[in-house]
Write a protein that holds these residues in place. Structure first.
Motif, short mmCIF file in Angstrom:
data_model
loop_
_atom_site.label_atom_id
_atom_site.label_comp_id
_atom_site.label_asym_id
_atom_site.label_seq_id
_atom_site.Cartn_x
_atom_site.Cartn_y
_atom_site.Cartn_z
N VAL A 505 0.84 -1.20 0.00
CA VAL A 505 0.00 0.00 0.00
C VAL A 505 0.87 1.25 0.00
CG1 VAL A 505 -1.84 1.21 1.21
CG2 VAL A 505 -1.77 -1.30 1.24
N PHE A 506 1.92 1.28 0.84
CA PHE A 506 2.89 2.37 0.88
C PHE A 506 4.28 1.75 0.79
CE2 PHE A 506 -0.80 3.80 3.29
CZ PHE A 506 -1.04 5.06 2.76
N ASP A 507 5.21 2.50 0.22
CA ASP A 507 6.57 1.97 0.14
C ASP A 507 7.31 2.19 1.46
OD1 ASP A 507 7.44 4.60 0.24
OD2 ASP A 507 7.85 4.74 -1.91
N LYS A 508 8.55 1.74 1.51
CA LYS A 508 9.28 1.74 2.78
C LYS A 508 9.79 3.12 3.18
CE LYS A 508 13.64 0.23 0.66
NZ LYS A 508 14.68 -0.83 0.67
N VAL A 544 -7.55 4.72 -0.12
CA VAL A 544 -6.56 3.63 -0.11
C VAL A 544 -7.10 2.43 -0.88
CG1 VAL A 544 -5.22 2.09 1.37
CG2 VAL A 544 -5.62 4.45 2.07
N GLN A 545 -8.40 2.14 -0.65
CA GLN A 545 -9.02 1.03 -1.36
C GLN A 545 -9.00 1.23 -2.87
OE1 GLN A 545 -10.35 -1.84 -0.27
NE2 GLN A 545 -11.00 -2.44 -2.33
N LYS A 546 -9.24 2.46 -3.29
CA LYS A 546 -9.27 2.74 -4.72
C LYS A 546 -7.89 2.56 -5.34
CE LYS A 546 -10.90 6.17 -8.05
NZ LYS A 546 -11.52 7.51 -8.25
N LYS A 551 -4.64 -0.28 -8.90
CA LYS A 551 -3.22 -0.60 -9.01
C LYS A 551 -2.39 0.58 -9.49
CE LYS A 551 -4.09 -5.51 -9.83
NZ LYS A 551 -3.85 -6.67 -10.71
N GLN A 552 -2.68 1.74 -8.89
CA GLN A 552 -1.91 2.93 -9.23
C GLN A 552 -0.53 2.85 -8.57
OE1 GLN A 552 -4.24 6.29 -8.11
NE2 GLN A 552 -5.80 5.99 -9.71
N ILE A 553 0.25 3.91 -8.73
CA ILE A 553 1.60 3.95 -8.17
C ILE A 553 1.52 3.86 -6.65
CG2 ILE A 553 3.70 5.33 -7.95
CD1 ILE A 553 3.00 6.61 -10.64
#
Length: 982
Positions: A505-508, A544-546, A551-553
């Motif tokens: 969902v979010f990167d590191k 977040v669900q959207k 499958k956006q960035i």
């Protein structure tokens, strides 16, 4: 379609109410008056009456117990530490006097926690006020001192420093001290009362009982002949038939129970008071009264019985029309609360369920009665006398024997080479005597048992389900989202669902240290922690669900600028209110400042409409800053407490330094709530609970959990005063997290889950889970545990004979998880789930929706379930079974003077009766646990048959044996609480 994702889940709804409970389920105190046939008052007494009617509406509420949640409280195989962990093993015992010149003893052993390859120090402090037991972690690089152990038990000042006791005979004395906690076997009275009988003389004068009474006795146990009886006799004569010829006996969950049945005790036509019958039943702590007649007939009252000793009466009525039993419990006012609470209505149509419930209730009741002033004062005097006598006998010898004196700061150091042989000889004698004493206690039937006699099909509420196997990331924090889990890891924020691939969902770049998923408000609250740059972020779950669906960035911290709450820079902690249905309150801690922020619930901004908003829209504007509150120190723990009205009486509980304070949200005034009287404080949690709508706090620090009631504000300040409802209890190990799910409270340590009851703090179960990490607990409970990769290693006899001290385990004794990590192997990391609905006793009526897919997710299969160690849920490899059997056999026989030859033991072979497997106990069970016990003792008694036959035992010589004739009927010397996390 997306509307279904954000409907309030049952699990989240339960999570909001998990701390709601009521003591009304345990009855209410009433003044009971009994009168004779003429209406004259005879006696009166105050009793707590339990009849299963809570006086509430019929709707199901959390806290109403299901009849399946029936547990023995403080089970002996979890509480009798000295017998279980110390006796027959090398351990240290110390004696000294405290600052008040009261002598005490300390016992310390390094043991393998329930054979889970988790080395721990078990410590028992013996004092006149009772025993205190704690577990301390083992570290191969850190030396543990006696002083540090006593300090952990809040004993820092001494009149005389402790000295070690080297005499092997001290084990006998310490075993006697432990036996003062109460008997492991029980005797209960059974009084038959005909319809209309109002006095004890009438009830005790019944020569025989009805047919239904005989069926009830047969349900309770077996009829045994007293003459020649070798089992537990409960004070009855087994030689000359002076107390009758027969009685009722049973074995329940390892406890022998003898019933004193009024119609089976001697009857005298000349003595109207039936003194012989009253001598036994009147001296029983617990008595069952079986009363004939309809519900409308005059009911039994405890004041009808003239006894100062009986504290608990169980009134049983049988209804012939629907073949059911009705139960009512009377407890003397001073008896602490004990479970299980009666169902509502307290009617049992399943007779086996009724039997199990009654026996558990009576056993728990007798244990609770021993904590009343009448019995606790006698026990304290006995303990004081025994400990002082030991002190007087041992101290002169300790002063004379100065050669083997050890440093006060050491716990079993390596012996010098010059005295090592002498020390090894002393240890061998110490262990030999302890093993012989352990075996003798077991044969007598006085040992704490660990044989579960309930149905093997029963599932305990705390059993866990496999959620995600081979999870490779380090977990920082997490929260549940429907059936999924949103996890902050070292690789970023992941959304995990059972049976599906995880989604990032979010990167590191976004390091989240604390989070809350609020489905009903369509919010994700998160705290990022980067020192001074830490912030509080708020997101819409729909956005977040959207992002997941399209499958956006993947978002980074640079995409979250619009989600930062103002004024929260530098925050190190935050808390939200538990009941956030109408208003969400957030308190953010920034060093020693508290920032109060609220979000009003807007009924027009429904979940449906919010899901249609643009994903870029941030909910930041919906939050409003209220006020700032200054504290004297930065808080370590913070909890919001809802006031009774919610108008200027909401509070914030904060913990810092050595105290818990209450802060008024409206005025910012601070009040001292609880002061911690110890040198070092490790704050764990402050949990807000609500008893019948009134707020209370469970304050957890060090080993202590303290319940304090929070009264409403009076004149601008809360009423902070001692209450009769306040209580406290101690954990066996310092937890790092505590979770409340009424009726249970769970403490999580690095290698165990300790499960107790909220209302009285009594221990229910201890589950050993190596390398345990709690992941999330706001709704369902998720934890991470490590399973061993390789099989067990079996050490040779040479290694055993030359082993070092237990405080420095050799390689074969080290935990397998430690060995694998040292050898460079990566252990398996799995995520497990304990459904909150199981703990609070409510089933989820509809499946939860997963954010990962718009379809209904099937119920989790039972494959891969990791049962938190329930004694009947075993899954062992042959190597593990062989190792446990070998270890047990060596422990029993390896150091005895004359091991019994197999040929001789075969002549003495006995069959062990499985009383617990008869129709009264449930279905026949043939499990791996039976094979473990059988193989464990094959070196002692070959052919010791653990069959399920309930027939009398036949010995090799043709004689009939009693159900307790086999020395291993009532005990498994090794705890069977084994988890298989494969």
């Amino acid at each position: 379609l997306m509307k279904c994702f954000y409907s309030s889940s049952v699990s989240e709804d339960l999570g909001c109410r998990r701390g709601d409970f009521s003591r009304k389920h345990y009855g209410s105190v009433e003044l009971l008056i009994s009168s004779d046939a003429d209406g004259a008052i005879q006696r009166a007494g105050r009793f707590r009456v339990e009849n299963g009617s809570s006086g509430e509406n019929t709707d199901y509420t959390p806290g109403t117990w299901h009849r399946t949640d029936v547990h023995l409280e403080n089970p002996e195989y979890h509480t009798r530490w000295y017998f279980k962990y110390f006796l027959g093993k090398v351990h240290q015992n110390y004696i000294g006097t405290d600052a008040e010149k009261n002598p005490f003893l300390l016992s310390v052993v390094l043991s393998d926690q329930n054979n889970q390859r988790v080395p721990q120090y078990h410590s028992i402090l013996w004092r006149k006020t009772g025993t205190q037991k704690i577990c301390l972690p083992y570290s191969p690089t850190k030396t543990l001192s006696v002083k540090s152990i006593l300090s952990a038990m809040s004993l820092d000042k001494f009149e005389k420093s402790p000295r070690e006791i080297f005499h092997p005979e001290i084990q006998k004395d310490l075993l006697v001290l432990e036996e003062q906690e109460g008997s492991v076997n029980f005797k209960f009275g059974v009084l038959y009362a005909k319809d209309g009988q109002l006095t004890d003389d009438e009830m005790f004068s019944n020569e025989t009982g009805s047919e239904s009474f005989q069926r009830f006795l047969h349900l309770l146990g077996d009829t045994i002949t007293l003459k020649g009886w070798t089992g537990y006799r409960g004070g009855l004569d087994t030689k000359n038939d002076t107390t009758g010829t027969c009685s009722i006996y049973t074995v329940f969950q390892g406890h022998e129970i003898m019933f004193h049945v009024s119609t089976m005790l001697p009857y005298s036509r000349e003595n109207k008071q039936q003194v012989e019958r009253k001598r036994h039943i009147g001296n029983d702590i617990v008595t069952i009264v079986y009363q004939e007649g309809e519900e409308s007939s005059p009911a039994f009252k405890p004041s009808m019985i003239r006894s100062h000793f009986t504290h608990i009466f169980a009134l049983v009525r049988y209804n012939k029309q629907n073949d059911s039993y009705r139960l009512k419990i009377f407890s003397e006012e001073s008896v602490p609360l004990f479970g299980p609470p009666l169902p509502s209505p307290p009617v049992f149509t399943n007779h086996q369920e009724f039997r199990d419930f009654v026996l558990v209730k009576l056993i728990n009741g007798e244990k609770a009665t021993l904590e009343t002033p009448t019995f606790s004062q006698k026990r304290q005097r006995t303990l004081d006398m025994l400990i002082r006598s030991l002190y007087q006998d041992l101290m002169p010898d300790l002063h004379k024997n100065m050669l083997n004196r050890r440093s006060f700061s050491d716990v079993l150091p390596e012996s010098p080479k010059s005295t090592r042989k002498k020390e090894e000889a002393r240890q061998a004698e110490f262990v030999r005597l302890g093993q012989a004493l352990k075996l003798k206690t077991t044969v007598k039937g006085d040992a704490a048992a660990n044989l579960a006699t309930t149905s093997f099909c029963k599932k305990e509420p705390w059993e866990s389900q496999s959620f995600c196997s081979n999870f490779p990331h380090e977990v920082i924090c997490a929260d549940s989202w429907g059936q999924s889990l949103l996890v902050s890891t070292d690789a970023g924020i992941l959304l995990i669902d059972d049976g599906q691939q995880s989604v990032q969902v979010f990167d590191k770049t976004l390091q989240i240290k604390q989070m809350h998923v609020l489905e009903v408000l369509d919010l994700l609250i998160a705290r990022t922690d980067k020192g001074k740059d830490s912030r509080l972020l708020v997101f819409r779950l729909s956005a977040v669900q959207k992002d997941i669906e399209t499958k956006q960035i993947i978002r980074s911290k640079y995409d979250c600028r619009e989600n930062k709450l103002e004024r929260t820079k530098g925050c190190h902690l935050y808390a939200i209110n538990t009941h956030h249905g109408s208003e969400l309150r957030i308190v953010v801690a920034i060093r020693n400042k508290l920032l109060l922020v609220t979000k009003k619930y807007n009924p027009h901004n429904s979940l449906t409409s919010s899901s249609l908003l643009s994903s870029s829209e941030s909910p930041v504007e919906e939050f409003q800053y209220i006020r700032e509150i200054c504290l004297s120190d930065p808080p370590v723990v913070m909890t919001l407490v809802d006031g009774p009205t919610g108008d200027s009486d909401n509070m914030i509980c904060v913990a810092y330094r050595h105290q818990f304070d209450l802060v008024n949200e409206s005025t910012g005034e601070s009040y001292r709530f609880h002061h911690v009287e110890t040198n070092k404080v490790n704050f764990v949690a402050a949990i807000d609970v609500y008893e019948d709508g009134e707020a209370g706090l469970l304050l957890c620090y060090n080993y202590v959990c303290q319940y304090r009631k929070v009264y409403p504000f009076n004149g601008g300040s809360p009423l902070i005063q001692p209450s009769a409802y306040d209580f406290h209890f101690s954990w066996n190990q310092v937890p790092y997290a505590v979770v409340c799910a009424f009726p249970y409270i769970l403490a999580f340590t690095t290698d165990s889950i300790e499960i107790r009851l909220v209302v009285n703090g009594n221990l229910v179960h201890t589950a050993v889970v190596p390398q345990l990490q709690l992941v999330a607990s706001r709704s369902d409970i998720y934890f991470k545990a490590t399973a061993a990769v390789n099989g067990s290693s079996v050490s040779s006899s040479k290694e055993i004979s030359s082993r070092g001290s237990p405080q420095t385990p050799t390689a074969y004794e080290m935990p397998e998880c430690l060995l694998s990590s040292l050898e460079g192997e990566v252990p398996c990391k799995n995520l497990y789930k304990i459904p909150l609905s199981n703990l609070v006793g409510r089933s989820i009526e509809r499946p939860l929706k997963s954010p990962l897919a718009p379809k209904v997710i099937a119920t989790t299969t039972t494959s891969g379930i990791a049962s938190l160690p329930v004694t009947h849920s075993l899954s062992l490899s042959r190597m593990e079974i062989k190792e446990i059997a070998s270890r047990t056999r060596k422990e029993l026989l390896g150091l005895l003077d004359e091991p019994i030859p197999k040929a001789e033991s075969a002549q003495k072979q006995k069959k062990v009766p499985r009383r617990q497997s008869d129709p009264k106990q449930g279905a026949v069970r043939s499990t791996s646990s039976d094979r473990i016990i059988s193989s464990s003792f094959e070196g002692y008694s070959e052919g010791c048959d653990l069959s399920t036959s309930s027939e009398p035992n036949t010995l090799a010589n043709g004689e009939k044996s009693s159900p307790s004739s086999c020395p291993f009927q009532l005990i498994s010397l090794y705890d069977e609480d084994i988890i298989d996390l494969k």
